[in-house]
Design a protein around this motif. Structure first.
Motif, PDB file in Angstrom:
ATOM      1  N   GLN A  52       0.820  -1.221   0.000  1.00  0.00           N
ATOM      2  CA  GLN A  52       0.000   0.000   0.000  1.00  0.00           C
ATOM      3  C   GLN A  52       0.853   1.271   0.000  1.00  0.00           C
ATOM      4  OE1 GLN A  52      -2.697  -1.541   3.331  1.00  0.00           O
ATOM      5  NE2 GLN A  52      -4.060  -0.232   2.173  1.00  0.00           N
ATOM      6  N   CYS A 100     -10.646   0.160   3.727  1.00  0.00           N
ATOM      7  CA  CYS A 100      -9.240  -0.012   3.367  1.00  0.00           C
ATOM      8  C   CYS A 100      -8.677   1.360   3.039  1.00  0.00           C
ATOM      9  CB  CYS A 100      -9.134  -0.939   2.155  1.00  0.00           C
ATOM     10  SG  CYS A 100      -7.436  -1.222   1.616  1.00  0.00           S
ATOM     11  N   LEU A 101      -7.458   1.620   3.486  1.00  0.00           N
ATOM     12  CA  LEU A 101      -6.846   2.922   3.211  1.00  0.00           C
ATOM     13  C   LEU A 101      -6.616   3.112   1.703  1.00  0.00           C
ATOM     14  CD1 LEU A 101      -4.276   3.080   6.155  1.00  0.00           C
ATOM     15  CD2 LEU A 101      -6.604   4.002   6.060  1.00  0.00           C
ATOM     16  N   HIS A 142      -7.550  -9.601   5.870  1.00  0.00           N
ATOM     17  CA  HIS A 142      -7.585  -8.431   4.982  1.00  0.00           C
ATOM     18  C   HIS A 142      -6.159  -7.994   4.622  1.00  0.00           C
ATOM     19  CE1 HIS A 142      -9.151  -4.296   3.805  1.00  0.00           C
ATOM     20  NE2 HIS A 142      -7.843  -4.113   3.882  1.00  0.00           N
ATOM     21  N   GLU A 143      -5.303  -7.852   5.650  1.00  0.00           N
ATOM     22  CA  GLU A 143      -3.939  -7.361   5.384  1.00  0.00           C
ATOM     23  C   GLU A 143      -3.153  -8.356   4.545  1.00  0.00           C
ATOM     24  OE1 GLU A 143      -3.439  -4.374   5.773  1.00  0.00           O
ATOM     25  OE2 GLU A 143      -5.082  -3.987   7.168  1.00  0.00           O
ATOM     26  N   HIS A 146      -3.608  -8.323   0.818  1.00  0.00           N
ATOM     27  CA  HIS A 146      -2.843  -7.316   0.063  1.00  0.00           C
ATOM     28  C   HIS A 146      -1.562  -7.928  -0.516  1.00  0.00           C
ATOM     29  CE1 HIS A 146      -4.965  -3.513   0.683  1.00  0.00           C
ATOM     30  NE2 HIS A 146      -5.119  -3.782   1.970  1.00  0.00           N
TER      31      HIS A 146
HETATM   32 NI    NI Z   1      -6.508  -2.670   3.127  1.00  0.00          NI
END
Ligand code: NI
Length: 176
Positions: A52, A100-101, A142-143, A146
């Motif tokens: 990210q 999510c960012l 979730h992480e 990525h």
């Molecule tokens: Ni995220």
């Protein structure tokens, strides 16, 4: 202190798989982690993954005492997790709201395994091996997604439960 710009959905590198980390306890890894903690704190994230901020390495961090974005959820220990492996402990799935960012201003209802084991290494190469459930299990899934180039909208089963926070809140789907 280095707050990095968070890449947003549409950026090609967010959909790529990340490389394993081979060297631990290095200045480069420490500097990456400092940037990740600073960026996550600045954005009130529950977690963040290295891709990210534009680094395609298998590194995620997560955890908080109190989180402004998820005020109703229990705290999660602050954790650095590198080269993670997730094993579901049962077939049970739960649906829950995620943000999510990399997808700012939006939320979606996402199915995740309820109960998982996760294994990996910390920044010093020490092993981590935990069995967790609930929101902690959700955040880890979730992480770690990525690192496989998967963003949560790709996991939503009913797209009528995906949208902008204000609109979802005004439909009483959830409280911000
Ligand atoms: Ni995220």
């Amino acid at each position: 202190m280095a707050i990095k710009p968070v890449l947003r959905m549409g950026e090609v590198s967010l959909f790529e798989s990340s490389e394993e980390v081979c060297e631990f306890n290095t200045a480069a890894l420490e500097s990456l982690l400092t940037d990740m903690w600073d960026t996550m704190a600045a954005e009130n994230g529950a977690g963040i993954a290295a891709p990210q901020i534009g680094v395609n390495l298998q590194v995620v961090i997560f955890g908080y005492e109190n989180n402004l974005r998820y005020p109703d959820e229990d705290s999660i220990p602050q954790t650095v997790l590198i080269n993670p492996v997730i094993t579901p402990m049962s077939d049970d799935m739960d649906e829950g709201w995620e943000g999510c960012l990399s997808v700012p201003g939006m939320r979606g209802l996402v199915p995740r395994f309820t109960h998982i084991r996760y294994q990996g290494l910390d920044q010093f190469g020490h092993s981590i091996d935990r069995e967790v459930d609930g929101f902690h299990a959700r955040v880890v899934q979730h992480e770690c997604d990525h690192l496989d180039g998967i963003l949560y909208p790709q996991r939503i089963e009913d797209m009528s439960y995906f949208g902008f926070c204000e609109e979802l809140e005004s439909n009483h789907y959830f409280q911000i």
